[in-house]
Design a protein around this motif. Structure first.
Motif, short mmCIF file in Angstrom:
data_model
loop_
_atom_site.label_atom_id
_atom_site.label_comp_id
_atom_site.label_asym_id
_atom_site.label_seq_id
_atom_site.Cartn_x
_atom_site.Cartn_y
_atom_site.Cartn_z
N HIS A 168 0.85 -1.18 0.00
CA HIS A 168 0.00 0.00 0.00
C HIS A 168 0.88 1.23 0.00
CE1 HIS A 168 0.31 1.06 4.41
NE2 HIS A 168 0.73 -0.20 4.44
N ILE A 169 0.34 2.30 -0.50
CA ILE A 169 1.09 3.56 -0.58
C ILE A 169 0.74 4.41 0.62
CG2 ILE A 169 1.45 5.66 -1.93
CD1 ILE A 169 0.98 4.08 -4.43
N ARG A 170 1.73 5.06 1.16
CA ARG A 170 1.52 5.88 2.36
C ARG A 170 0.31 6.79 2.19
NH1 ARG A 170 5.42 7.07 6.07
NH2 ARG A 170 7.05 6.42 4.63
N GLY A 171 -0.37 7.05 3.27
CA GLY A 171 -1.64 7.77 3.25
C GLY A 171 -1.66 8.99 2.35
N GLN A 172 -2.72 9.10 1.57
CA GLN A 172 -2.87 10.23 0.66
C GLN A 172 -4.17 10.94 0.99
OE1 GLN A 172 -2.76 6.87 -2.06
NE2 GLN A 172 -1.75 8.26 -3.48
N ARG A 173 -4.20 12.22 0.75
CA ARG A 173 -5.44 12.97 0.86
C ARG A 173 -6.12 12.95 -0.49
NH1 ARG A 173 -7.94 14.03 5.29
NH2 ARG A 173 -8.50 16.18 4.74
#
Length: 877
Positions: A173-178
């Protein structure tokens, strides 16, 4: 033990009495038969025969007798306990001031202990909510220096997945995005994750509605999304039918599942979007976080060895695999908790000291009542009460106090948790799981019993040594031996523990002062506005993105009071990219630098001074030669003793070409001052700035920085309005750099606040203990002081006498506390910044605070001693 001995004695006596009754009954029968003319032998045999099975009857009668005696014993014991409990209640009601203070003290101690237990149990001890959570791990890369690299490349991960013998399943998973979500005529921002197909299968997450991603639909790149329960309730009205449509970052997607709140990972995520992977991309493109579930029987060590074997083979075959020199495997729960574990352990240790101080304080207060209780104890002892009964009564008193303190302590714990979660909940890992439940109440009950016994055992043992003869000989003024010694020892221990906590708090305060005095290198008063451009209008047309950023900058710049506007893909106090760099003419292996793509007003907006050359301009666009600006640290490292202006550098991992060709050369046109990009805790690192107009790949999500002549908070409404006027479907996360800094420091502030609070409680209780012991000593020895006064002793001499008593308590306690602090504060080294555990200023400050508070505690008893009236005191009965 005495209970069992008592029961054994009861059994032996009951058996003996029963045997005597049986023998008497048989003997009467024998005597009757002898009187009838039988011989003794015949009579004995006949009597035994008439009795029947003698041994069986004997055992049955023994059993019945024991049961009867045990019932009588239990009834007597219960009655005695009940009587002592009634007596204890009467005693506590008579001494209302003592009772209220003792209950308040115990409630405070039990409350903070229960509060910290709740935090530790929920964050550190309780497993993650997923099935067999102990098998969940996080995978990290290793560079050539075997330094851990948190993120991994998709290419490496695909090889790990295919060749591993120890992983059951794994996902990225990719680090949290807005993300921007269009809802009707408005748009909101939400936390999103891009995940591979097996993400929820690795976790074993439970769904409230719908399902997880299907591998085939992910590979087909179907436009689907999974949402969290909180987002579903908050934004979708808890619609019971999956299949509703959402427009996320401009792309219509269908909701296929709702994850229940307990299984949200990473914490705070609202949306999960699927990500299809192939073997495309460079191994240096490390943008993913990897999680996995171990096979049954596999351990973290065996998985690390297994995956490192694969990584080394990758590195040997492909020298460009810069982060494939090993693989780290760590438990997912330990990774989530991170450094918070050290703070929680530190605070739990502090709470343990506070609890011991609370027990000592209540015990000291009870000993102070000895003069009045001694008469009662002596009378009870004289009429037959044994030491065990006297100990029992005093222990029951303290257990009743602890029970009342426990009830109030639960309320104190609940209030404390509510306050902590209100102010620091966003920065505490697993904060959503922190709540009080039946287990916490059981802990509160258990700790109340322990505290009751600890607080009561010393007064009970001292009080049980009552001497009626001593009472009579002293005219009723004292009845117990060694009471003052016990109280002084307890208070000395309180002082030692208080010093230990004071030194710990002083070290953290000193460290925090050092931290906040650091220069960040930029103006923290600027407004930040994070914006993501996506969807059909922006995804494929870089010029539209550039036009949006230009229009947004112009609109915000027109706000009265705004003096500078800049934009960057990664700004200080947030996430940042790091790139391997190649310096033309230098052969530096694995040289790296922070990487940022910024606009021409970026340095002015942050107030970063330009040291050499020039900054970026609007003419540094896609049609001009590539340029770069470096910071002072990078200039000193890569071009020592010469000017970097005109030199060339490549950002190999951040500007890589998918076709494998080298990244473009960037000509250095300027040098700017250093910035602590990672905040006050971080060090200055080499940084490379690229003109965003020349690297359109980094212009999807950027953060606008707005600097004004007025405070940032006053600019917030205007910035929101101007951005909304550019494109109403593009929401922005608007805040200030101060907010980011405050959030970054919050965990440290929480630890500092709690430890300082615990130290304050300890100091207060210790000072009350000193006051209580000295007051009792003055009362107990007032006749002696009166005689000395009558013989000519001056008031100052009597004051010196009381101060001497205080010194005999305080000095040994302080020395012991300093030694303990010197030994134990080494465990805090990881939480200190530029302050050593043996910092002399912290120790001196702790001693000074203790000295001031102790002096206040001594004033009243000393004054009372100085004002004694010899005549009245000696004439008193």
């Amino acid at each position: 033990m005495s209970k069992y001995l008592r029961l054994f004695r009861l059994r032996s006596r009951a058996d003996l009495e029963m045997d005597q009754e049986l023998e008497a009954h048989v003997q009467l029968c024998i005597d009757d038969l002898v009187r009838q003319g039988r011989s003794v032998a015949e009579a004995t045999g006949e009597a035994r025969a008439r009795f029947g099975d003698y041994e069986s009857s004997r055992r049955q009668l023994h059993r019945s007798a024991r049961q009867r005696d045990a019932a009588v014993y239990s009834r007597d014991r219960f009655g005695a306990i009940l009587a002592d409990a009634r007596g204890a209640v009467q005693q506590l009601r008579r001494a209302r001031t003592f009772t209220v203070l003792a209950i308040a003290t115990l409630a405070l101690g039990i409350g903070v202990a229960t509060m910290m237990f709740t935090l530790v149990e929920r964050i550190l001890l309780r497993p993650l909510p997923f099935p067999q959570a102990e098998r969940l791990v996080m995978l990290t890369g290793r560079d050539s220096l075997q330094q851990p690299v948190e993120t991994v490349s998709a290419a490496d991960w695909l090889d790990w997945q295919r060749e591993s013998r120890t992983l059951a399943t794994t996902a990225l998973h990719i680090r949290g995005q807005r993300m921007s979500i269009a809802l009707g005529g408005s748009a909101v921002r939400a936390n999103g994750q891009t995940v591979t197909a097996d993400f929820f299968r690795v976790l074993g997450a439970r769904f409230l509605l719908g399902r997880s991603f299907d591998a085939e639909e992910v590979q087909r790149r179907d436009a689907v999304v999974v949402v969290s329960e909180s987002f579903w309730r908050r934004q979708l009205g808890a619609n019971q039918h999956v299949g509703m449509a959402l427009r996320i970052d401009g792309v219509p997607r269908t909701v296929i599942g709702v994850v229940q709140s307990e299984d949200i990972y990473p914490e705070g995520t609202d949306l999960w979007l699927p990500r299809a992977l192939g073997r495309e991309g460079s191994r240096a493109n490390i943008n993913f976080l990897a999680i996995a579930r171990l096979r049954p029987g596999a351990t973290e060590a065996s998985a690390a060895a297994d995956l490192s074997r694969i990584a080394r083979a990758i590195s040997a075959a492909d020298p460009r695999a810069l982060y494939s020199h090993g693989v780290g495997v760590a438990g997912l729960q330990a990774t989530l908790v991170g450094t918070a574990a050290n703070s929680l352990r530190l605070l739990m240790g502090a709470v343990l000291l506070v609890m011991l101080i609370v027990c000592a304080n209540v015990a000291t207060a009870t000993l102070g009542r000895g003069a009045s209780r001694g008469v009662e104890m002596a009378i009870r002892a004289s009429i037959g009460a044994g030491k065990a009964r006297l100990v029992q009564q005093l222990l029951i008193e303290h257990l009743l106090l602890a029970a009342a303190g426990g009830v109030l302590g639960v309320a104190v714990a609940a209030a404390g948790l509510k306050t902590i979660l209100h102010f620091w909940g966003a920065e505490i890992p697993r904060a959503a799981d922190v709540r009080m439940d039946a287990g916490v109440l059981v802990f509160a009950l258990g700790i109340s019993l322990v505290v009751g016994v600890l607080a009561g055992i010393v007064p009970a043992l001292v009080g049980s040594r009552v001497s009626l003869r001593e009472l009579l000989s002293s005219g009723g003024r004292t009845a117990t031996a060694g009471r003052n010694t016990a109280g002084a020892v307890l208070v000395g221990a309180e002082v030692a523990m208080a010093i230990l906590l004071l030194v710990g708090a002083a070290l953290l305060i000193r460290s925090f002062r050092v931290l906040i005095a650091r220069d960040l290198g930029f103006d923290r008063r600027v407004v930040t506005a994070e914006i993501a451009l996506s969807g059909g209008r922006y995804d494929t047309l870089p010029e539209r993105r550039t036009a949006y950023w230009d229009a947004a900058s112009a609109a915000v710049r027109s706000i009265p009071g705004v003096t500078a506007v800049g934009i960057g893909n990664w700004v200080p106090l947030g996430f940042a990219g790091h790139s391997f760099v190649e310096i033309e003419g230098h052969d530096v292996a694995n040289a790296g630098a922070g990487y940022r793509a910024v606009t021409e007003g970026y340095f002015d907006a942050l107030g970063i001074p330009l040291l050499q050359g020039r900054g970026f301009t609007a003419r540094d666009d896609a049609h001009s030669a590539r340029v770069a600006v470096v910071n002072h640290a990078m200039a000193q490292r890569d071009w020592p003793g010469e000017s970097p202006i005109g030199k060339r550098v490549r950002a190999n991992s951040m500007e890589f070409n998918p076709d494998g060709s080298p990244a473009p050369w960037l000509e250095v046109v300027g040098v700017v001052a250093d910035v602590r990009h990672w905040g006050l805790n971080g060090d200055v690192e080499a940084e490379l700035y690229s003109a965003s107009r020349q690297v359109s790949r980094w212009t999807h999500t950027m953060t606008m920085l707005v600097r004004g002549s007025t405070p940032g908070n006053q600019l917030l409404p205007g910035v929101r309005a101007r951005l909304a006027s550019i494109d109403p479907e593009i929401p922005a996360d608007v805040g200030t750099m101060e907010d980011r800094l405050r959030a970054q420091l919050a965990p440290r502030v929480l630890t500092l606040t709690l430890l300082t609070g615990f130290a304050g409680i300890a100091l207060l209780l210790a000072s009350l203990g000193v006051y209580g012991v000295l007051s009792h000593a003055v009362v107990r020895r007032q006749r002696e002081l009166a005689v000395r006064a009558a013989l000519g002793a001056m008031p100052r001499q009597l004051v010196a006498e009381v101060v001497g008593w205080a010194a005999r308590i305080l000095v040994p306690g302080a020395v012991l506390g300093l030694v303990g602090a010197w030994l134990l504060t080494r465990l805090m080294a990881a939480q200190l910044v530029e302050v050593v555990p043996a910092d002399p200023w912290s120790y001196a400050g702790a001693l000074m605070v203790l000295g001031v508070v102790a002096a206040l505690a001594v004033v009243v008893p000393a004054t009372r001693a100085a004002r004694l009236d010899p005549a009245r005191t000696l004439q008193a009965p």
